[in-house]
Design a protein around this motif. Structure first.
Motif, PDB file in Angstrom:
ATOM      1  N   GLY A  73      16.682   9.830   6.248  1.00 25.03           N
ATOM      2  CA  GLY A  73      17.315   8.545   5.950  1.00 25.03           C
ATOM      3  C   GLY A  73      17.090   7.489   7.008  1.00 25.03           C
ATOM      4  N   ARG A  74      16.006   7.589   7.772  1.00 24.33           N
ATOM      5  CA  ARG A  74      15.810   6.637   8.871  1.00 24.33           C
ATOM      6  C   ARG A  74      15.661   5.200   8.381  1.00 24.33           C
ATOM      7  NH1 ARG A  74      13.378  11.192  11.191  1.00 24.33           N
ATOM      8  NH2 ARG A  74      14.098  11.591  13.346  1.00 24.33           N
ATOM      9  N   HIS A  75      14.911   5.011   7.303  1.00 21.89           N
ATOM     10  CA  HIS A  75      14.730   3.660   6.776  1.00 21.89           C
ATOM     11  C   HIS A  75      15.100   3.550   5.298  1.00 21.89           C
ATOM     12  CE1 HIS A  75      12.763   1.685  10.197  1.00 21.89           C
ATOM     13  NE2 HIS A  75      12.126   2.818  10.407  1.00 21.89           N
ATOM     14  N   VAL A  76      15.036   4.642   4.542  1.00 29.22           N
ATOM     15  CA  VAL A  76      15.213   4.609   3.089  1.00 29.22           C
ATOM     16  C   VAL A  76      16.388   5.482   2.691  1.00 29.22           C
ATOM     17  CG1 VAL A  76      14.123   4.992   0.855  1.00 29.22           C
ATOM     18  CG2 VAL A  76      12.724   4.315   2.820  1.00 29.22           C
ATOM     19  N   ARG A  77      17.250   4.939   1.817  1.00 32.67           N
ATOM     20  CA  ARG A  77      18.353   5.740   1.285  1.00 32.67           C
ATOM     21  C   ARG A  77      18.540   5.457  -0.204  1.00 32.67           C
ATOM     22  NH1 ARG A  77      22.694   6.581   6.263  1.00 32.67           N
ATOM     23  NH2 ARG A  77      21.078   7.070   7.800  1.00 32.67           N
ATOM     24  N   PHE A  78      19.004   6.496  -0.892  1.00 36.83           N
ATOM     25  CA  PHE A  78      19.205   6.441  -2.343  1.00 36.83           C
ATOM     26  C   PHE A  78      20.694   6.537  -2.637  1.00 36.83           C
ATOM     27  CE2 PHE A  78      14.981   7.894  -1.570  1.00 36.83           C
ATOM     28  CZ  PHE A  78      14.204   7.488  -2.646  1.00 36.83           C
ATOM     29  N   ALA A  79      21.152   5.781  -3.650  1.00 41.82           N
ATOM     30  CA  ALA A  79      22.595   5.760  -3.911  1.00 41.82           C
ATOM     31  C   ALA A  79      22.891   5.536  -5.386  1.00 41.82           C
ATOM     32  CB  ALA A  79      23.271   4.666  -3.087  1.00 41.82           C
TER      33      ALA A  79
ATOM     34  N   ASP B 203       0.826  -1.205   0.000  1.00 37.50           N
ATOM     35  CA  ASP B 203       0.000   0.000   0.000  1.00 37.50           C
ATOM     36  C   ASP B 203       0.863   1.260   0.000  1.00 37.50           C
ATOM     37  OD1 ASP B 203      -2.278  -1.582   0.105  1.00 37.50           O
ATOM     38  OD2 ASP B 203      -2.327  -1.585   2.299  1.00 37.50           O
ATOM     39  N   ASP B 204       1.940   1.246   0.771  1.00 39.43           N
ATOM     40  CA  ASP B 204       2.819   2.402   0.883  1.00 39.43           C
ATOM     41  C   ASP B 204       4.115   1.959   1.547  1.00 39.43           C
ATOM     42  OD1 ASP B 204       2.081   2.073   3.573  1.00 39.43           O
ATOM     43  OD2 ASP B 204       0.600   3.680   3.481  1.00 39.43           O
ATOM     44  N   LEU B 205       4.964   2.920   1.889  1.00 35.81           N
ATOM     45  CA  LEU B 205       6.242   2.584   2.510  1.00 35.81           C
ATOM     46  C   LEU B 205       6.039   1.894   3.854  1.00 35.81           C
ATOM     47  CD1 LEU B 205       9.339   2.724   2.646  1.00 35.81           C
ATOM     48  CD2 LEU B 205       9.090   4.997   3.693  1.00 35.81           C
ATOM     49  N   ASP B 206       5.102   2.363   4.660  1.00 39.10           N
ATOM     50  CA  ASP B 206       4.866   1.747   5.975  1.00 39.10           C
ATOM     51  C   ASP B 206       4.486   0.283   5.827  1.00 39.10           C
ATOM     52  OD1 ASP B 206       5.451   4.098   7.262  1.00 39.10           O
ATOM     53  OD2 ASP B 206       3.361   4.761   7.363  1.00 39.10           O
ATOM     54  N   ASP B 207       3.681  -0.034   4.823  1.00 37.98           N
ATOM     55  CA  ASP B 207       3.286  -1.424   4.583  1.00 37.98           C
ATOM     56  C   ASP B 207       4.501  -2.250   4.184  1.00 37.98           C
ATOM     57  OD1 ASP B 207       1.530  -3.601   4.293  1.00 37.98           O
ATOM     58  OD2 ASP B 207       1.287  -3.197   2.151  1.00 37.98           O
TER      59      ASP B 207
ATOM     60  N   SER C  58       6.814   4.199 -10.663  1.00 33.93           N
ATOM     61  CA  SER C  58       6.791   3.329  -9.493  1.00 33.93           C
ATOM     62  C   SER C  58       6.119   4.065  -8.335  1.00 33.93           C
ATOM     63  CB  SER C  58       8.214   2.922  -9.106  1.00 33.93           C
ATOM     64  OG  SER C  58       8.873   2.295 -10.198  1.00 33.93           O
ATOM     65  N   PRO C  59       5.059   3.521  -7.747  1.00 35.71           N
ATOM     66  CA  PRO C  59       4.219   4.313  -6.824  1.00 35.71           C
ATOM     67  C   PRO C  59       4.920   4.771  -5.557  1.00 35.71           C
ATOM     68  CG  PRO C  59       3.536   1.992  -6.857  1.00 35.71           C
ATOM     69  CD  PRO C  59       4.513   2.174  -7.974  1.00 35.71           C
ATOM     70  N   ILE C  60       5.611   3.877  -4.845  1.00 38.97           N
ATOM     71  CA  ILE C  60       6.255   4.267  -3.594  1.00 38.97           C
ATOM     72  C   ILE C  60       7.428   5.198  -3.876  1.00 38.97           C
ATOM     73  CG2 ILE C  60       7.495   3.421  -1.574  1.00 38.97           C
ATOM     74  CD1 ILE C  60       5.837   0.883  -1.687  1.00 38.97           C
ATOM     75  N   HIS C  61       8.206   4.883  -4.880  1.00 39.17           N
ATOM     76  CA  HIS C  61       9.344   5.733  -5.251  1.00 39.17           C
ATOM     77  C   HIS C  61       8.877   7.144  -5.579  1.00 39.17           C
ATOM     78  CE1 HIS C  61      12.022   7.491  -8.369  1.00 39.17           C
ATOM     79  NE2 HIS C  61      12.970   7.084  -7.551  1.00 39.17           N
ATOM     80  N   SER C  62       7.789   7.269  -6.310  1.00 36.46           N
ATOM     81  CA  SER C  62       7.270   8.588  -6.674  1.00 36.46           C
ATOM     82  C   SER C  62       6.864   9.369  -5.427  1.00 36.46           C
ATOM     83  CB  SER C  62       6.078   8.444  -7.619  1.00 36.46           C
ATOM     84  OG  SER C  62       6.467   7.823  -8.823  1.00 36.46           O
ATOM     85  N   GLU C  63       6.230   8.695  -4.473  1.00 35.63           N
ATOM     86  CA  GLU C  63       5.796   9.367  -3.250  1.00 35.63           C
ATOM     87  C   GLU C  63       7.001   9.816  -2.415  1.00 35.63           C
ATOM     88  OE1 GLU C  63       3.088   8.546   0.758  1.00 35.63           O
ATOM     89  OE2 GLU C  63       3.333   6.992  -0.756  1.00 35.63           O
ATOM     90  N   LEU C  64       7.997   8.948  -2.296  1.00 35.54           N
ATOM     91  CA  LEU C  64       9.178   9.312  -1.517  1.00 35.54           C
ATOM     92  C   LEU C  64       9.906  10.495  -2.146  1.00 35.54           C
ATOM     93  CD1 LEU C  64      10.662   5.776  -0.696  1.00 35.54           C
ATOM     94  CD2 LEU C  64       9.139   7.180   0.694  1.00 35.54           C
TER      95      LEU C  64
ATOM     96  N   GLU D 229      23.124  10.645  10.846  1.00 31.77           N
ATOM     97  CA  GLU D 229      21.751  10.229  11.148  1.00 31.77           C
ATOM     98  C   GLU D 229      21.679   8.716  11.274  1.00 31.77           C
ATOM     99  OE1 GLU D 229      19.278  12.113  11.855  1.00 31.77           O
ATOM    100  OE2 GLU D 229      20.223  14.037  11.379  1.00 31.77           O
ATOM    101  N   PRO D 230      20.906   8.189  12.217  1.00 30.52           N
ATOM    102  CA  PRO D 230      20.799   6.729  12.379  1.00 30.52           C
ATOM    103  C   PRO D 230      20.033   6.102  11.230  1.00 30.52           C
ATOM    104  CG  PRO D 230      19.238   7.864  13.816  1.00 30.52           C
ATOM    105  CD  PRO D 230      20.091   8.930  13.202  1.00 30.52           C
ATOM    106  N   TRP D 231      20.449   4.892  10.856  1.00 26.06           N
ATOM    107  CA  TRP D 231      19.762   4.131   9.806  1.00 26.06           C
ATOM    108  C   TRP D 231      19.144   2.910  10.475  1.00 26.06           C
ATOM    109  CZ3 TRP D 231      22.270   2.145   4.601  1.00 26.06           C
ATOM    110  CH2 TRP D 231      21.231   1.834   3.705  1.00 26.06           C
ATOM    111  N   LEU D 232      17.835   2.968  10.623  1.00 23.89           N
ATOM    112  CA  LEU D 232      17.116   1.939  11.352  1.00 23.89           C
ATOM    113  C   LEU D 232      16.757   0.784  10.439  1.00 23.89           C
ATOM    114  CD1 LEU D 232      14.687   4.285  13.345  1.00 23.89           C
ATOM    115  CD2 LEU D 232      17.001   3.524  13.979  1.00 23.89           C
ATOM    116  N   GLU D 233      16.456  -0.350  11.044  1.00 24.82           N
ATOM    117  CA  GLU D 233      15.989  -1.516  10.298  1.00 24.82           C
ATOM    118  C   GLU D 233      14.477  -1.637  10.437  1.00 24.82           C
ATOM    119  OE1 GLU D 233      18.231  -4.783  11.811  1.00 24.82           O
ATOM    120  OE2 GLU D 233      20.012  -4.288  10.633  1.00 24.82           O
ATOM    121  N   PRO D 234      13.808  -2.197   9.414  1.00 23.10           N
ATOM    122  CA  PRO D 234      14.337  -2.684   8.135  1.00 23.10           C
ATOM    123  C   PRO D 234      14.764  -1.535   7.222  1.00 23.10           C
ATOM    124  CG  PRO D 234      11.948  -2.842   8.150  1.00 23.10           C
ATOM    125  CD  PRO D 234      12.347  -2.435   9.534  1.00 23.10           C
TER     126      PRO D 234
END
Length: 608
Positions: A475-481, A430-434, A451-457, A494-499
């Motif tokens: 950058g808590r959960h998502v990072r681009f490289a 449904d979204d990033l949280d899902d 891509s739906p989630i990528h577009s929203e982020l 900044e902390p990078w949390l899991e997942p």
């Protein structure tokens, strides 16, 4: 002695004025005068007048339209995201010039309709003469500047500086394409006029014009869509893809390891895997190969489950078959279970899969389900939503079975995909949280714009971060490289949390940036600062940038990783950040990256 000398000496030639084969001075003067008269006549009237307004095809081009076509051709020569071969440049130059010619012709027609004034024949002749004299010089200058821009782009993307820029061939190809498109347009106009006259025999002229335009438009649209596209291009692509799906690539052999689909123990027959499925399981790593890299004897044969399109009727059946195959192989007892989407043909990037298998000593299971055998561009046009439906069914079925395992004994559940498969993977959530709540990590490579989630982020990225390297929620959960060794550290401190979710996204990847919006709207990826491998000469022009980016997608594998649509061994760094083993080190990442670059050298072409 004098007689002998006389016989050996050649006879003396008569004076020129007495020779019958020498051109007379008055003849030379007459020829020069005729040449001058011809040149003067061309200068007075350097264009051809059609004998009648009925001639729609055989007529001289419009000057305003020709100027617009030249301007648009110049725009097509400006650099874009990736270097272009000369033959691509010739094609895009002709198409872009045709767009400019059409717009210029529309502008000229509108002017003639609204204003009665017309330039004199003398003024028109001088304008045409100036255009014809300046055109070759302008084209040569444009092509020279274009070659310079292409060299600069090659330097930014680590390509050899040498560039064969066949200027004459580019000009000839562009002129040919422009001429063919102009011929088609004029033929349609001629057909519309003839149709209107036929209709005028049975109805008033205004009604005949309206109905004639309507019918002509409908015939053109239906003909292009149903005949040229559906029954032409797509049908040919379908036949070629179907034949390819029935084939087996050279060097691919049927596996006999029980952990692989298509083996004698498998619930899915070798013939039902399709071409990409047979490659996926028939080239799988062995425990010995993995152990050799890790320097240990504890490696396992990795599990690879693949459900070919011929193995099921609907997506629910295919997903249920995938779960049974996972159970048969013992996938739910492995350390890592990864679900991947496929591109149109069913392709899965072997580098991404092998990086995970090497990293975890083969204690992995990867599952994929083919939804089509068409190439990605055709799948995008005819069954883009099918990719999302198929992947959603697969993920939901595997996730439901995964949840039946005891919470402390379940394997890590990962998802990954590349190119069109990113959109398919994201459609399952449904979204990033899902996504974060139902997986233990995700690797998404070269995400298309839709891509739906990528577009929203991207849209909701933190202020100040560029669209080509967005920062979302610090950058808590998502990072681009693009360069993972440094980009995955951003933002600093900044902390990078899991997942964790990693998007590998090159600033110069046309697959990431292509969108129909490019036709009429300037994209954000052209705002300053530009990406590290995007030339400062790039700019946006209506229509032109859309065509350039479209052509760039076909040529996106022409640059080395990490540029264009190539990502090389970057998945190693990404997996090391998302789901590393306990004893994994930076040195291991470097060793594995080098190994996979050797195992899978870059090849030109479109993978999916």
């Amino acid at each position: 002695m004098d007689k002998q000398t006389a016989r050996e000496e050649p006879p003396a030639l008569p004076p020129p004025e007495e020779r019958t084969d020498a051109p007379a001075p008055h003849a030379l003067r007459a020829a020069g005068a005729r040449a001058f008269e011809r040149a003067a006549a061309v200068a007075r009237h350097p264009y051809w007048e059609r004998p009648s307004s009925e001639w729609l095809i055989r007529r001289w081009p419009d000057l305003t339209a020709s100027l617009a076509a030249t301007f648009f051709f110049w725009l097509s020569l400006t650099p874009s995201l990736v270097p272009r071969p000369w033959y691509y440049q010739g094609a895009i130059g002709g198409i872009t010039a045709a767009i400019g010619y059409g717009l210029g012709a529309l502008l000229a027609w509108t002017y003639r309709l609204l204003f009665p004034w017309r330039p004199s024949e003398r003024v028109r002749a001088r304008c045409w003469l100036a255009f014809l004299v300046a055109l070759p010089l302008a084209i040569a200058f444009m092509l020279g500047r274009s070659a310079d821009g292409q060299r600069e782009l090659r330097r930014l993307q680590e390509l050899p500086p040498t560039l064969t820029w066949h200027s004459l061939m580019i000009a000839l190809i562009s002129l040919t394409v422009l001429g063919l498109l102009l011929l088609v347009a004029r033929s349609i106009r001629l057909g519309t006029r003839q149709l209107t006259r036929l209709l005028n025999r049975i109805m008033p002229w205004p009604a005949a014009v309206a109905l004639g335009l309507t019918l002509s438009t409908a015939i053109t649209v239906i003909g292009m869509r149903d005949v040229v596209w559906d029954r032409g291009i797509l049908e040919v692509a379908d036949r070629l893809a179907a034949a390819k799906d029935e084939s087996t690539d050279p060097g691919v052999m049927r596996p006999y390891t029980p952990t692989l689909s298509g083996s004698p123990d498998s619930l899915i027959s070798w013939d039902d895997l399709g071409n990409k499925g047979r490659t996926f399981t028939g080239t799988a790593l062995s425990a010995d190969e993995i152990a050799e890299f890790g320097g240990t004897e504890a490696a396992l044969d990795p599990i690879r489950v693949y459900v070919g399109r011929k193995a099921y009727d609907d997506y629910a059946d295919g997903a249920e078959l995938a779960v049974r195959e996972l159970e048969r192989t013992g996938a739910f007892d492995r350390e890592v279970l990864a679900i991947t989407g496929t591109t149109g043909t069913g392709w899965v990037n072997p580098t991404t899969v092998e990086a995970l298998e090497y990293m975890h000593g083969g204690d992995t299971a990867v599952v994929a389900m083919q939804y089509s055998y068409l190439p990605s561009w055709a799948s995008f046009m005819v069954d883009r939503e099918e990719a999302g439906r198929a992947t959603e069914e697969l993920f939901d079925a595997v996730h439901a079975r995964w949840e039946q395992e005891p919470a402390d004994e379940r394997p890590k559940l990962l998802v990954f995909g590349e190119s069109l498969a990113v959109s398919a993977i994201e459609s399952a959530f449904d979204d990033l949280d899902d996504l974060l709540s139902r997986t233990d990590g995700a690797l998404l490579i070269g995400p298309p714009d839709f891509s739906p989630i990528h577009s929203e982020l991207t849209e909701r990225r933190d202020a100040g971060s560029p669209i080509w390297r967005p920062v979302y929620d610090d950058g808590r959960h998502v990072r681009f490289a693009q360069f993972p060794d440094r980009d995955l550290r951003l933002p600093e401190g900044e902390p990078w949390l899991e997942p964790r979710v990693v998007y590998l996204q090159n600033a110069s990847d046309p697959v990431v940036w292509w969108s129909p919006d490019l036709l009429f709207r300037r994209p954000e990826w052209l705002n300053r600062p530009l990406g590290p491998d995007v030339t400062s000469s790039v700019d946006w022009f209506p229509f032109v940038t859309f065509w350039q980016t479209t052509v760039d997608m076909a040529n996106s594998y022409g640059a080395p990783a990490p540029h264009g649509h190539r990502y090389g061994s970057n998945p190693v760094d990404a997996w090391a950040a998302i789901a590393p083993p306990d004893d994994w080190t930076a040195t291991d990442t470097e060793r594995l990256s080098w190994l996979l670059e050797v195992r899978h050298p870059p090849r030109h072409g479109w993978a999916g």
